[in-house]
Design a protein around this motif. Structure first.
Motif, PDB file in Angstrom:
ATOM      1  N   TYR A  91       0.850  -1.207   0.000  1.00 13.99           N
ATOM      2  CA  TYR A  91       0.000   0.000   0.000  1.00 13.99           C
ATOM      3  C   TYR A  91       0.876   1.245   0.000  1.00 13.99           C
ATOM      4  O   TYR A  91       2.008   1.223   0.510  1.00 13.99           O
ATOM      5  CB  TYR A  91      -0.895   0.043   1.240  1.00 13.99           C
ATOM      6  CG  TYR A  91      -2.086  -0.883   1.140  1.00 13.99           C
ATOM      7  CD1 TYR A  91      -3.300  -0.422   0.635  1.00 13.99           C
ATOM      8  CD2 TYR A  91      -1.970  -2.220   1.521  1.00 13.99           C
ATOM      9  CE1 TYR A  91      -4.382  -1.275   0.516  1.00 13.99           C
ATOM     10  CE2 TYR A  91      -3.054  -3.078   1.407  1.00 13.99           C
ATOM     11  CZ  TYR A  91      -4.254  -2.599   0.906  1.00 13.99           C
ATOM     12  OH  TYR A  91      -5.332  -3.434   0.787  1.00 13.99           O
ATOM     13  N   ALA A  92       0.314   2.328  -0.557  1.00 15.21           N
ATOM     14  CA  ALA A  92       1.007   3.618  -0.492  1.00 15.21           C
ATOM     15  C   ALA A  92       0.083   4.642   0.146  1.00 15.21           C
ATOM     16  O   ALA A  92      -1.109   4.681  -0.156  1.00 15.21           O
ATOM     17  CB  ALA A  92       1.382   4.075  -1.901  1.00 15.21           C
ATOM     18  N   VAL A  93       0.644   5.446   1.056  1.00 16.35           N
ATOM     19  CA  VAL A  93      -0.078   6.608   1.589  1.00 16.35           C
ATOM     20  C   VAL A  93       0.448   7.809   0.816  1.00 16.35           C
ATOM     21  O   VAL A  93       1.659   8.028   0.759  1.00 16.35           O
ATOM     22  CB  VAL A  93       0.202   6.793   3.100  1.00 16.35           C
ATOM     23  CG1 VAL A  93      -0.380   8.116   3.596  1.00 16.35           C
ATOM     24  CG2 VAL A  93      -0.368   5.629   3.899  1.00 16.35           C
ATOM     25  N   VAL A  94      -0.462   8.535   0.186  1.00 15.19           N
ATOM     26  CA  VAL A  94      -0.042   9.692  -0.609  1.00 15.19           C
ATOM     27  C   VAL A  94      -0.744  10.932  -0.061  1.00 15.19           C
ATOM     28  O   VAL A  94      -1.982  10.968  -0.008  1.00 15.19           O
ATOM     29  CB  VAL A  94      -0.402   9.505  -2.107  1.00 15.19           C
ATOM     30  CG1 VAL A  94       0.061  10.698  -2.929  1.00 15.19           C
ATOM     31  CG2 VAL A  94       0.178   8.204  -2.635  1.00 15.19           C
ATOM     32  N   GLU A  95       0.068  11.897   0.350  1.00 17.17           N
ATOM     33  CA  GLU A  95      -0.511  13.152   0.864  1.00 17.17           C
ATOM     34  C   GLU A  95      -0.288  14.259  -0.164  1.00 17.17           C
ATOM     35  O   GLU A  95       0.860  14.577  -0.497  1.00 17.17           O
ATOM     36  CB  GLU A  95       0.156  13.510   2.194  1.00 17.17           C
ATOM     37  CG  GLU A  95      -0.381  14.789   2.821  1.00 17.17           C
ATOM     38  CD  GLU A  95       0.534  15.313   3.927  1.00 17.17           C
ATOM     39  OE1 GLU A  95       0.896  14.545   4.851  1.00 17.17           O
ATOM     40  OE2 GLU A  95       0.902  16.503   3.844  1.00 17.17           O
ATOM     41  N   GLU A 182       6.493   8.094  12.687  1.00 15.43           N
ATOM     42  CA  GLU A 182       5.715   9.214  12.148  1.00 15.43           C
ATOM     43  C   GLU A 182       4.733   8.694  11.082  1.00 15.43           C
ATOM     44  O   GLU A 182       3.581   9.118  11.021  1.00 15.43           O
ATOM     45  CB  GLU A 182       6.693  10.215  11.537  1.00 15.43           C
ATOM     46  CG  GLU A 182       6.114  11.588  11.398  1.00 15.43           C
ATOM     47  CD  GLU A 182       7.021  12.503  10.611  1.00 15.43           C
ATOM     48  OE1 GLU A 182       8.241  12.477  10.849  1.00 15.43           O
ATOM     49  OE2 GLU A 182       6.487  13.231   9.760  1.00 15.43           O
ATOM     50  N   GLU A 183       5.216   7.747  10.251  1.00 11.17           N
ATOM     51  CA  GLU A 183       4.365   7.199   9.178  1.00 11.17           C
ATOM     52  C   GLU A 183       3.170   6.461   9.765  1.00 11.17           C
ATOM     53  O   GLU A 183       2.052   6.566   9.268  1.00 11.17           O
ATOM     54  CB  GLU A 183       5.153   6.241   8.275  1.00 11.17           C
ATOM     55  CG  GLU A 183       6.187   6.896   7.383  1.00 11.17           C
ATOM     56  CD  GLU A 183       7.467   7.246   8.104  1.00 11.17           C
ATOM     57  OE1 GLU A 183       7.659   6.746   9.238  1.00 11.17           O
ATOM     58  OE2 GLU A 183       8.275   8.028   7.564  1.00 11.17           O
ATOM     59  N   ASN A 184       3.431   5.689  10.830  1.00 15.99           N
ATOM     60  CA  ASN A 184       2.341   4.923  11.423  1.00 15.99           C
ATOM     61  C   ASN A 184       1.275   5.853  11.991  1.00 15.99           C
ATOM     62  O   ASN A 184       0.076   5.579  11.885  1.00 15.99           O
ATOM     63  CB  ASN A 184       2.903   3.986  12.509  1.00 15.99           C
ATOM     64  CG  ASN A 184       1.876   2.989  12.969  1.00 15.99           C
ATOM     65  OD1 ASN A 184       1.177   3.213  13.957  1.00 15.99           O
ATOM     66  ND2 ASN A 184       1.737   1.886  12.235  1.00 15.99           N
ATOM     67  N   VAL A 185       1.719   6.960  12.581  1.00 13.05           N
ATOM     68  CA  VAL A 185       0.746   7.927  13.126  1.00 13.05           C
ATOM     69  C   VAL A 185      -0.069   8.530  11.982  1.00 13.05           C
ATOM     70  O   VAL A 185      -1.296   8.653  12.072  1.00 13.05           O
ATOM     71  CB  VAL A 185       1.471   9.016  13.958  1.00 13.05           C
ATOM     72  CG1 VAL A 185       0.493  10.100  14.398  1.00 13.05           C
ATOM     73  CG2 VAL A 185       2.148   8.393  15.173  1.00 13.05           C
TER      74      VAL A 185
END
Ligand code: GTP
Ligand code: MG
Length: 555
Positions: A91-95, A182-185
């Motif tokens: 998965y990717a989190v993209v902001e 930080e990523e997990n938060v």
């Protein structure tokens, strides 16, 4: 004192000397720095909620080419941050930098049509990347770099700690290994934001906020995600009706009590999560609990989720723990170590029951730190005295006011090491008069027990309640016995210095690592740790001593 000031300055905080009366009476005024640790709880919450609203979660093929992926997505706008992780797939989190990018992204995103099955056309921000060809998305042989979202097994932790040079370093290393990244938060806030999109079908202005260990500074990678459906911010809720003249008000459904209202809201939202929430599985509505909740697993993130509503006191508790944890780095280090130690010995459990909870254990550590000869933490009453007008908070008749601004808090100059504190924690609770006394962080002093539960910890914001009412006598006795055993072990030289084998890589557990060891039989080979019956303390200690001797002989 001056050395300490320099250390604080070098650590990113500005420091001001406010009074100095000899080595034991120095007072420090730590002035706010730029790190999250010193931002107020609500500032951090608002920032992270806003970032999450600009973010999407995308399931990607395992060997996605990061560069091509980003270049494809950036046609919708600038990307602030992106990271990959593994959880039943990649998965990717993209902001994105701007929320408008999401409108553009949604316009170009298709609803899948699946043969012989129907889909609910709910446009969420959980997406899948498809490649109908011929774009080469492979990244050579390698997958994109993934950020770990779970922590290491305790056996691996024991081995890692055994290689450290001091108990202080072991405690710091445990904290660094376990704490949320930080990523997990970010991912936790994103999951809340995805759920908000579902709840927004009924309450467009609602917010879903994480609370508990996801945000209080004491969360361990892999901990559950506690969420709170916040309807307080809905405009018009606190609007005063004019005393004269015409005005309009909404017609609303009434419920018998606030609890009944909460139950029906959670029931409906729970149903929507179950029926339409992509990635949400195993939804259970636990509406008869003291605090009604909807429990489910969010598969794409791997989080076990508890959604509650109307739970403002728990939010305040999270803020208080966040404040205490941010005041002195030793607080979090000690809480992480004690929580890990308790879990290793089944003092705490992931299943609810008659055991001590992580929350109770954390309050016990805070109380211990308030009870030092030179207190490391101020009392809750003192934090209330420091509160400003905006900090005022009364929830269901309980005064939950305390200061939110770190810069107003003056700390005393306690220089005890983590090793000393760990040792003294075990001694403190190994000899605490649990039969007569209650633990009270509001006063920072033990008080006479108002009722006869084996363990009495006054709820900081609901003084009539005992946070640890569930704990039975047997569980408390196990905790006390283990505290005594651990205090004794830390006094023995064999346990509290790295033994000569460490340098040669022959790392028999010592110090904190030895305290985490479950039983004699597993000391020789850390691998193959199994659930076991506890052995008598003397046997456990004898085995640990033998293992240390053996490893020294081998080295
Ligand atoms: P984890 O074990 O890592 O999940 O720690 P946690 O702090 O998140 O605990 P948990 O998920 O059990 O509870 C979430 C939050 O609810 C806590 O942080 C507290 O704010 C609150 N809470 C939990 N148990 C109690 C309790 O017995 N009394 C009160 N007043 N609040 C509680
Ligand atoms: Mg929790």
């Amino acid at each position: 004192f001056h050395q300490l000031s320099r250390w604080l300055v070098s650590d990113g905080a500005a420091c001001e000397e406010v009074g100095y009366g000899g080595p034991r009476l120095a007072w420090l005024h730590v002035v706010c720095d730029s790190k999250d640790g010193n931002k107020s709880f609500y500032t951090v919450q608002e920032e992270k909620i806003e970032q999450a609203e600009r973010s999407v979660l995308i399931s990607c093929p395992a060997k996605t080419n990061e560069k091509k992926f980003l270049s494809y997505l950036s046609r919708h706008g600038d990307i602030n941050k992106c990271f990959f992780y593994e959880s039943y797939g990649t998965y990717a989190v993209v902001e994105f930098s701007n929320k408008e990018s999401l409108t553009s992204l949604h316009e170009g995103t298709a609803i899948p049509s699946i043969n012989h099955e129907a889909t609910v056309p709910f446009k969420s921000r959980l997406l899948s990347l498809r490649n109908a060809g011929p774009v080469d998305m492979s990244n050579g042989q390698s997958a994109p770099p993934c950020q770990p979202q779970t922590t290491i097994h305790i056996n691996e932790l024991i081995q890692r700690l055994s290689k450290e040079a001091s108990i202080d370093q072991q405690i710091s290393s445990l904290t660094e290994t376990y704490q949320l990244t930080e990523e997990n938060v970010c991912l936790r806030f994103l999951v809340c934001s995805l759920l908000k999109d579902i709840a927004a079908a009924y309450f467009p202005e609602c917010t879903i906020r994480p609370f508990g260990s996801s945000v209080n500074g004491f969360g361990k990678l892999g901990c559950d995600l506690d969420m709170f459906l916040d309807l307080d911010g809905i405009s018009g809720r606190n609007l005063k009706r004019p005393k004269a003249g015409l005005s309009l008000e909404y017609q609303t459904k009434r419920s018998a009590s606030e609890r009944a209202g909460t139950q029906s809201i959670l029931s409906v939202i729970g149903e929507c999560v179950d029926q339409f929430g992509p990635g949400c599985v195993g939804v259970q509505k636990i509406l008869q609990a003291r605090c009604p909740l909807v429990r489910f697993a969010h598969q794409p993130s791997g989080f076990q989720c508890d959604l509650t509503a109307n739970n403002r006191v728990a939010m305040k508790s999270s803020e208080l723990l966040y404040l205490y944890g941010g005041l002195d780095r030793r607080v979090r280090c000690l809480v992480f170590s004690v929580r890990c130690w308790a879990r290793a010995h089944s003092i705490t459990s992931s299943i609810p029951g008659a055991w001590i909870s992580n929350f109770s254990l954390t309050v016990m550590v805070l109380f211990f730190l308030q009870r030092r000869t030179i207190p490391i933490l101020p009392t809750l009453d003192h934090l209330k005295e420091l509160a400003g007008p905006l900090d005022k908070s009364v929830i269901e008749g309980n005064d939950c006011t305390f200061v939110s601004d770190f810069t107003k808090i003056r700390l005393q100059d306690n220089t005890e090491t983590l090793e000393q504190l760990l040792q003294e924690f075990f001694e403190f609770y190994g000899t605490f008069a649990f039969n007569r006394m209650s633990i009270n962080i509001r006063k920072g002093r033990e008080q006479n027990k108002p009722e006869m539960s084996p363990l009495h910890i006054q709820n900081p914001f609901e003084p009539a309640l005992n946070v640890s009412k569930n704990v039975n006598g047997t569980q408390l006795e196990r905790f006390v016995a283990l505290c005594r055993e651990s205090a004794w072990m830390l006094q023995q030289r064999e346990f509290n210095v790295p033994h000569s084998g460490s340098a040669t890589g022959n790392n028999a557990p010592w110090g904190l690592a030895a305290l985490l060891m479950p039983s004699v039989s597993q000391v020789a080979g850390v691998k193959g740790r199994k659930k076991r019956k506890r052995e008598p303390a003397s046997e456990r200690i004898k085995g640990l001593l033998e293992s240390l001797k053996n490893s020294e002989v081998k080295s």
